[in-house]
Design a protein around this motif. Sequence first.
Motif, PDB file in Angstrom:
ATOM      1  N   ARG A  53       0.836  -1.208   0.000  1.00 44.58           N
ATOM      2  CA  ARG A  53       0.000   0.000   0.000  1.00 44.58           C
ATOM      3  C   ARG A  53       0.868   1.256   0.000  1.00 44.58           C
ATOM      4  O   ARG A  53       0.574   2.219  -0.711  1.00 44.58           O
ATOM      5  CB  ARG A  53      -0.931  -0.012   1.213  1.00 44.58           C
ATOM      6  CG  ARG A  53      -1.930   1.117   1.219  1.00 44.58           C
ATOM      7  CD  ARG A  53      -2.947   0.919   2.354  1.00 44.58           C
ATOM      8  NE  ARG A  53      -4.077   1.803   2.207  1.00 44.58           N
ATOM      9  CZ  ARG A  53      -4.124   3.057   2.659  1.00 44.58           C
ATOM     10  NH1 ARG A  53      -3.092   3.557   3.300  1.00 44.58           N
ATOM     11  NH2 ARG A  53      -5.196   3.795   2.478  1.00 44.58           N
ATOM     12  N   ASP A  54       1.946   1.252   0.796  1.00 42.78           N
ATOM     13  CA  ASP A  54       2.880   2.376   0.783  1.00 42.78           C
ATOM     14  C   ASP A  54       3.432   2.595  -0.627  1.00 42.78           C
ATOM     15  O   ASP A  54       3.512   3.727  -1.102  1.00 42.78           O
ATOM     16  CB  ASP A  54       4.060   2.141   1.737  1.00 42.78           C
ATOM     17  CG  ASP A  54       3.688   2.175   3.203  1.00 42.78           C
ATOM     18  OD1 ASP A  54       2.755   2.918   3.575  1.00 42.78           O
ATOM     19  OD2 ASP A  54       4.333   1.452   3.991  1.00 42.78           O
ATOM     20  N   LEU A  55       3.830   1.514  -1.267  1.00 45.37           N
ATOM     21  CA  LEU A  55       4.374   1.620  -2.615  1.00 45.37           C
ATOM     22  C   LEU A  55       3.329   2.145  -3.599  1.00 45.37           C
ATOM     23  O   LEU A  55       3.614   3.016  -4.419  1.00 45.37           O
ATOM     24  CB  LEU A  55       4.915   0.268  -3.084  1.00 45.37           C
ATOM     25  CG  LEU A  55       6.103  -0.285  -2.297  1.00 45.37           C
ATOM     26  CD1 LEU A  55       6.462  -1.683  -2.792  1.00 45.37           C
ATOM     27  CD2 LEU A  55       7.304   0.650  -2.385  1.00 45.37           C
ATOM     28  N   ALA A  56       2.103   1.628  -3.500  1.00 46.12           N
ATOM     29  CA  ALA A  56       1.049   2.052  -4.422  1.00 46.12           C
ATOM     30  C   ALA A  56       0.686   3.525  -4.239  1.00 46.12           C
ATOM     31  O   ALA A  56       0.610   4.285  -5.209  1.00 46.12           O
ATOM     32  CB  ALA A  56      -0.191   1.177  -4.240  1.00 46.12           C
ATOM     33  N   LEU A  57       0.470   3.938  -3.001  1.00 45.54           N
ATOM     34  CA  LEU A  57       0.006   5.304  -2.751  1.00 45.54           C
ATOM     35  C   LEU A  57       1.123   6.350  -2.790  1.00 45.54           C
ATOM     36  O   LEU A  57       0.923   7.445  -3.323  1.00 45.54           O
ATOM     37  CB  LEU A  57      -0.693   5.379  -1.394  1.00 45.54           C
ATOM     38  CG  LEU A  57      -1.961   4.535  -1.242  1.00 45.54           C
ATOM     39  CD1 LEU A  57      -2.542   4.704   0.152  1.00 45.54           C
ATOM     40  CD2 LEU A  57      -2.988   4.892  -2.300  1.00 45.54           C
TER      41      LEU A  57
END
Length: 98
Positions: A53-57
């Motif tokens: 999620r960190d990578l995506a957002l």
Amino acid sequence: MKCHEVIIENPVFCLPEDNAVQAARLMRRAHVGSIPVVTDETRRELIGVISARDLALKVLGESRDASRTTVYDVMTSAVVACRDEDDIVECGPGHRGA
């Protein structure tokens, strides 16, 4: 149930200077959605966690160059850790580990 019953003793980890591409590839190889971030390979002091999620957002969502974005720049640094003998229920949402 105690925390030691569900932990992985030698989890994969990232270093803060690793880049987002390295973190994503490590997640893919290890079949995980988040990885602890530690100070260095020797001490392995927990300083954060990097998630898919960190990578995506924070990388894709902000159009950052993943090969130039460090794990430190996008990791979640507010982590809670538990000890082996802590009760797993006490470490869940709404509780604070030691």
